[in-house]
Design an enzyme around this catalytic site. Structure first.
Site, PDB file in Angstrom:
ATOM      1  N   ASP A  37      47.675  50.928   0.509  1.00 13.85           N
ATOM      2  CA  ASP A  37      48.769  50.043   0.895  1.00 13.85           C
ATOM      3  C   ASP A  37      49.510  50.602   2.116  1.00 13.85           C
ATOM      4  OD1 ASP A  37      47.957  49.651  -1.729  1.00 13.85           O
ATOM      5  OD2 ASP A  37      49.936  49.061  -2.448  1.00 13.85           O
ATOM      6  N   GLU A  72      39.901  43.609  -6.376  1.00 10.92           N
ATOM      7  CA  GLU A  72      39.596  44.365  -7.593  1.00 10.92           C
ATOM      8  C   GLU A  72      39.077  43.492  -8.720  1.00 10.92           C
ATOM      9  OE1 GLU A  72      43.201  46.506  -8.312  1.00 10.92           O
ATOM     10  OE2 GLU A  72      43.203  47.270  -6.258  1.00 10.92           O
ATOM     11  N   LYS A 102      41.268  38.591  -6.843  1.00  8.02           N
ATOM     12  CA  LYS A 102      42.629  39.044  -7.089  1.00  8.02           C
ATOM     13  C   LYS A 102      43.442  39.005  -5.796  1.00  8.02           C
ATOM     14  CE  LYS A 102      45.195  43.042  -8.930  1.00  8.02           C
ATOM     15  NZ  LYS A 102      45.098  44.483  -9.295  1.00  8.02           N
ATOM     16  N   GLN A 103      42.769  39.270  -4.697  1.00  7.55           N
ATOM     17  CA  GLN A 103      43.479  39.403  -3.428  1.00  7.55           C
ATOM     18  C   GLN A 103      42.524  39.191  -2.273  1.00  7.55           C
ATOM     19  OE1 GLN A 103      43.652  43.362  -5.143  1.00  7.55           O
ATOM     20  NE2 GLN A 103      44.065  44.097  -3.095  1.00  7.55           N
TER      21      GLN A 103
END
Length: 1015
Positions: free
Chosen positions: A381, A507, A619-620
């Protein structure tokens, strides 16, 4: 039940009346744990949650916490079933000594903001003053009133210092006052076992006493100290506090006494407060751990003495504003017209500042220093979501984050050796350097972390111009990461380079082959490493050879990396035209959207990982994140198709995701969708959209808020080494202002709905930027202004029915072919072919064959298309300039005079021949070859390709078409359109003209002004 909430359905909890203050009125026990996060204070080293000084209201959820960045405990991970190479040690950021607790009694009665006698209660986090203030009026049993105010701050100038004060003003009568301030080492971490995002923290008392004492200091009473140790990690810290008393009005009497024991050092001050006077008690606190001092006691004492000499608490508070003023001058992003976003932007920036290490030895815990979520670990991140913010608003902090990764290279090398690979492998999650993730499918398998680190390093050098970073360890990081990727990649039978069994950013898709993000970023790492070798030798050959010799660089290594990068497997699916997320993603079944299994969010708390892994569900952002980080070579067509495919399959269960979608939607001109994603990012903490703010702020989402606004709506990106801008203000916004640091200067951008102004502050050389792809040179101290709405710079024409009418020749050629095949075909049937490419036209004719007619095979279809084309070419040999449609010669002359560039987007492969016959080939810079396209009209690709070839944004071009399919293609490209013909045929166009005599420069300009992007 659903954990994640839609921001459109949530009422904001905090007023928007002052966008520089996060203010709360009243006491809200049910929201206490959330508010402890939001009202936390910190400085990158110390973080203190916003727990009230007197403690949380009775029965209210509370996670009181004091944290030091990187100060942690270590314990061995117990695996029920172990395996070689699994992470061995859990690392947990510790809740350390409490230094902000204050107890106040007036005439023996405890004073609390949650008492029935308390009113006018207010709590304010002042983003410009750098402090947290609480105020209320407390009424005693006899009706006497007292004004109470507490102030808390963690020094930004001196990160070891914390200030805590309470001011008591007697409004009606005198009172006896007792104030207790403990240094309390009786602390525990929060324990959570039901949510993997929080993790299982250590249980019970972890910190062990080392030393304690009371002595003399420069304060208004005795100095206390408490020293403690984390037994597993061996780390030690000390808390030292001096009292400070300030009287306002008539001075009363006061006496402070202290007592210390192994886990606690207490101070008690007793005072007589006259009516109409006020007493302010303050604690000057120093927190320090043994990473920064070999003699903790001496170093803390010296820091405490300096704290007093620098003006004490008042000096600290004055320094806060002085520190923050220049920070906000560059970091502030001002949005006019959307107070919820404005508030969120400033709160996000402030929490990023509070939670980010600035010393080169600490990083950014994923929850900042505001909570214990993810056990205080830092992830990738930092590099992808947080570092870009600092790189362009406070570059020195971005450099410190890079230096932290350089310093942790030995641990990364050790991890690669442990896994029997070359080079270095950075951890997915860690505090101290070693991998701390016990779940390897989502941890160690995310080998893209290496590339993320190298990407951040390269972007930092690029944006700052500080190439010394390469000599000071940066080259070692890039080279060792390239070596790691070389050791895990392999060449397949197809000759391409593949990377097997990895997990990308998403993920919900684990242990796959050829994850696009991983492959693309690994290729970028190879190129960066090879480029660094060349650059070092160009900068300083002698120093370069020393660095490279220390790294034992082989004579052919750099060339091998470039070869691997060139051969990396990065396919586009030929059927769907999208970038596969990995080797098998597109073959998996869809998630049962809308069914009973889909209703609970996040999926990871309600479904087994394998069940999730088996479906097309994200998820993303994954592929789309790669496009954001590596924009060069990713055209609008690819971005549009990938966004259209992956957006509906993405749950955004990760807070890292919505901002990426916001940026891309804005750049595609879909500002309404972008604004929705921005609100999901920006309001995630303030409105607790994910239901877990009690665990700490979402640092990545805070950085993502800046990304979504500046890179999305501001259109900022770096392409080919140059800062580029393309402001697009969504509905409701009237102005957007932000600054971008670039190579020692600051580019200030001020865009309203009509004009965009650029100013270059600082620096000693001009900076070339691009505004809507148009080069613009900024001089130091100078200002340049350009229109915010795109101006007409390109016109993209269809051919048939727009420039000339070759429809008759097409009809006759198709008619001849249909007759040969015995297929009925007339002029009415021919109308259905308008705008279609050759293959689609032939398919439509073949579909008209009588029942039972064998379908031609692929070879026969190609033969038939060639036959039609030969016939057509013979028919057009007689075309001359006289065949230009009415008004076209005049239009082309007008466009030339206005400097409008031209392209041809025709489905005909004979278009160049026709342009030549018509005598206008010199007017068209670009002719798109339909053979190079994946899909023909009505897919927008042909118009996007034409704009790309002109190096123009699509919204600065106007498309001209006479077929419905062509108009749909233009609209899909985000381009204004002029339709030639009847409203029944081209009514979806921005403007419709009856025939080509209506095509003028003014018509095209009107189409551009009237264009409303798809929101």
């Amino acid at each position: 039940m659903t954990r994640h909430r839609d921001p459109r359905e949530v009422r904001p909890r905090f007023p928007f009346d002052d966008p520089w203050r996060l203010a709360q009125r009243g006491v809200h026990p049910d929201e206490n744990a959330r508010d402890e996060t939001l009202f936390s204070v910190g400085n990158g080293y110390v973080g203190v949650r916003g727990t009230p000084e007197e403690g949380a209201p009775p029965g209210a959820p509370s996670v009181p916490g004091h944290y030091l960045n990187g100060f942690h405990e270590r314990e061995e991970i117990a695996y029920p079933e172990g395996a070689y190479g699994l992470a061995r040690w859990r690392q947990t950021m510790l809740n350390v000594i409490v230094v902000t607790r204050l107890s106040v009694r007036l005439d023996g009665a405890e004073v609390r903001a949650d008492d029935p006698g308390a009113h006018d209660v207010e709590r304010v986090l002042d983003l410009r003053a750098g402090s947290l203030t609480r105020r209320w009026i407390w009424t005693a049993a006899d009706g006497a009133r007292f004004r109470i105010e507490t102030v808390r701050a963690a020094s930004l100038s001196h990160p070891r210092r914390v200030a805590q004060t309470v001011r008591i003003e007697a409004l009606d009568r005198p009172a006896t006052v007792r104030i207790d301030h403990p240094l309390d080492g009786r602390v525990e971490n929060r324990v959570e076992t039901g949510d993997p995002r929080v993790g299982t923290a250590l249980k019970g008392q972890v910190l062990q006493p080392v030393a304690h004492g009371v002595g003399d200091g420069p304060g208004d009473g005795p100095r206390r100290r408490l020293r403690m140790r984390a037994p597993g990690s061996g780390m030690e810290l000390i808390a030292l506090a001096d009292p400070e008393l300030v009287w306002e009005g008539t001075r009363g009497s006061a006496r402070c006494t202290a007592h210390a024991e192994p886990l606690r050092a207490d101070l008690r001050c007793d005072a007589d407060l006259p009516a109409g006077s006020a007493l302010r008690f303050g604690a000057r606190v120093v927190l320090l751990d043994d990473r920064f001092a070999s003699d903790l006691h001496a170093a803390a004492a010296a820091e405490a003495d300096a704290f007093a000499a620098d003006g004490g608490i008042d000096g600290l508070l004055e320094a806060q504003r002085a520190w923050l003023d220049p920070f906000w001058a560059d970091a502030d992003v001002a949005v006019e017209g959307d107070p919820s976003v404005q508030q969120a932007l400033r709160v996000a920036a402030y929490h990023l500042l509070q939670g980010t290490g600035r010393d080169g030895r600490t990083n950014v815990p994923s929850k900042g220093l505001s909570g214990e979520g993810y056990e205080g670990h830092h992830f990738w991140d930092t590099e992808i979501y947080v570092a870009p913010f600092f790189l362009h608003v406070a570059p020195e902090i971005a450099v410190a984050l890079v230096r932290h990764r350089i310093a942790s290279l030995p641990a990364a090398r050790a991890r690669a050796r442990e896994l029997r690979h070359d080079g270095a492998l950075y951890p997915w999650r860690t505090i101290a350097g070693p991998e701390a993730s016990a779940y390897f499918p989502a941890g160690t398998a995310q080998i893209h972390i290496d590339a993320d680190v190298v990407h951040a390093l390269a972007r930092t050098v690029e944006a700052t111009g500080d190439e010394e970073l390469w000599f000071e360890g940066g080259a070692a990081v890039a080279i060792e990461c390239a070596r790691f990727y070389r050791s895990v990649a392999h060449r397949g039978p197809d000759g391409a380079v593949h990377v097997a069994t990895v997990t990308g950013p998403d993920e919900y898709t684990a242990l796959v082959d050829d994850n696009h993000f991983t492959n693309a970023m690994a290729a970028a790492t190879f190129r960066t490493a090879a480029g660094v070798v060349r650059r070092l030798r160009a900068l300083d050959p002698e120093r370069a050879e020393g660095v490279l010799a220390e790294l034992a660089l082989g004579p052919d290594e750099a060339a091998q990396w470039e070869d691997l990068a060139e051969a990396m497997h990065l396919p586009v699916d030929p059927v769907l035209g999208v970038t596969p997320q990995d080797a098998t993603f597109l073959t998996k079944p869809e998630w049962p959207w809308g069914g009973a299994r889909d209703g609970l969010r996040p999926l990871l708390l309600h479904h087994h990982p394998l069940d999730i892994y088996r479906h097309q569900v994200l998820k993303q952002a994954d592929v789309l994140l790669a496009h954001l980080l590596l924009p060069d070579g990713v055209g609008r067509t690819r971005l549009r198709r990938d966004e259209a495919y992956y957006a509906p399959r993405t749950t955004h269960d990760s807070s890292l995701s919505p901002c990426v979608h916001a940026v891309h939607a804005a750049r595609l001109g879909r500002t309404g969708a972008a604004l929705e994603m921005l609100h999901r990012t920006a309001r995630i903490d303030l409105d607790d959209l994910n239901g877990n703010v009690a665990d700490g702020v979402h640092a990545a989402a805070a950085g993502g808020t800046w990304l979504a606004v500046v890179q999305g709506f501001g259109g900022f990106e770096v392409r080919a080494g140059a800062p580029c801008f393309h402001p697009r203000l969504p509905s409701g916004w009237t102005r957007l202002r932000f600054a971008v640091a670039w190579r020692g200067a600051v580019i200030r951008v001020d865009a309203d709905r009509e004009r965009t102004r650029f100013r270059l502050d600082g620096g000693d050389a001009p900076v070339r930027i691009r505004h809507q792809r148009e080069p613009l040179d900024l001089e130091p101290g100078g200002t340049e202004e350009r229109p915010t709405p795109p101006r007409l710079r390109g016109a993209i024409f269809d051919l048939d029915g727009v420039l000339a009418d070759s429809a008759e020749q097409h009809y006759r050629a198709w008619k001849a072919l249909a007759d040969d095949l015995g297929i009925p075909f007339d002029r009415e049937a021919n109308q259905a072919l308008r705008g279609l490419p050759r293959r689609a036209s032939l398919e439509a004719i073949v579909a008209r064959a009588p029942a039972g007619t064998p379908r031609p095979d692929e070879e026969e279809l190609r033969r038939l298309m060639d036959a039609k084309n030969r016939h057509y070419r013979r028919l057009v040999e007689g075309v001359t300039p006289a065949d230009l449609l009415p008004g076209i010669p005049e239009l082309l002359a007008e466009l030339r005079g206005a400097g409008v560039r031209l392209a041809l987007a025709s489905s005909s492969r004979n278009a160049p021949t026709l342009l030549e016959r018509l005598g206008i080939e010199d007017r068209f810079e670009v002719v798109v070859d339909p053979a190079s396209l994946t899909f023909g009209k009505p897919d927008p690709e042909i118009f996007e390709a034409a704009a790309e070839a002109l190096d123009l944004p699509t919204d600065a071009c106007v498309g001209i078409e006479d077929a419905a399919s062509g108009v749909r293609a233009i609209r899909g490209a985000g381009m204004p359109s002029v339709g030639v013909g009847s409203a029944e045929t081209v009514g979806e166009a921005t403007i419709v003209v009856a025939d080509t005599t209506g095509l003028t420069l003014a018509t095209l300009q009107q189409a551009l002004r009237s264009h409303a992007p798809d929101g």
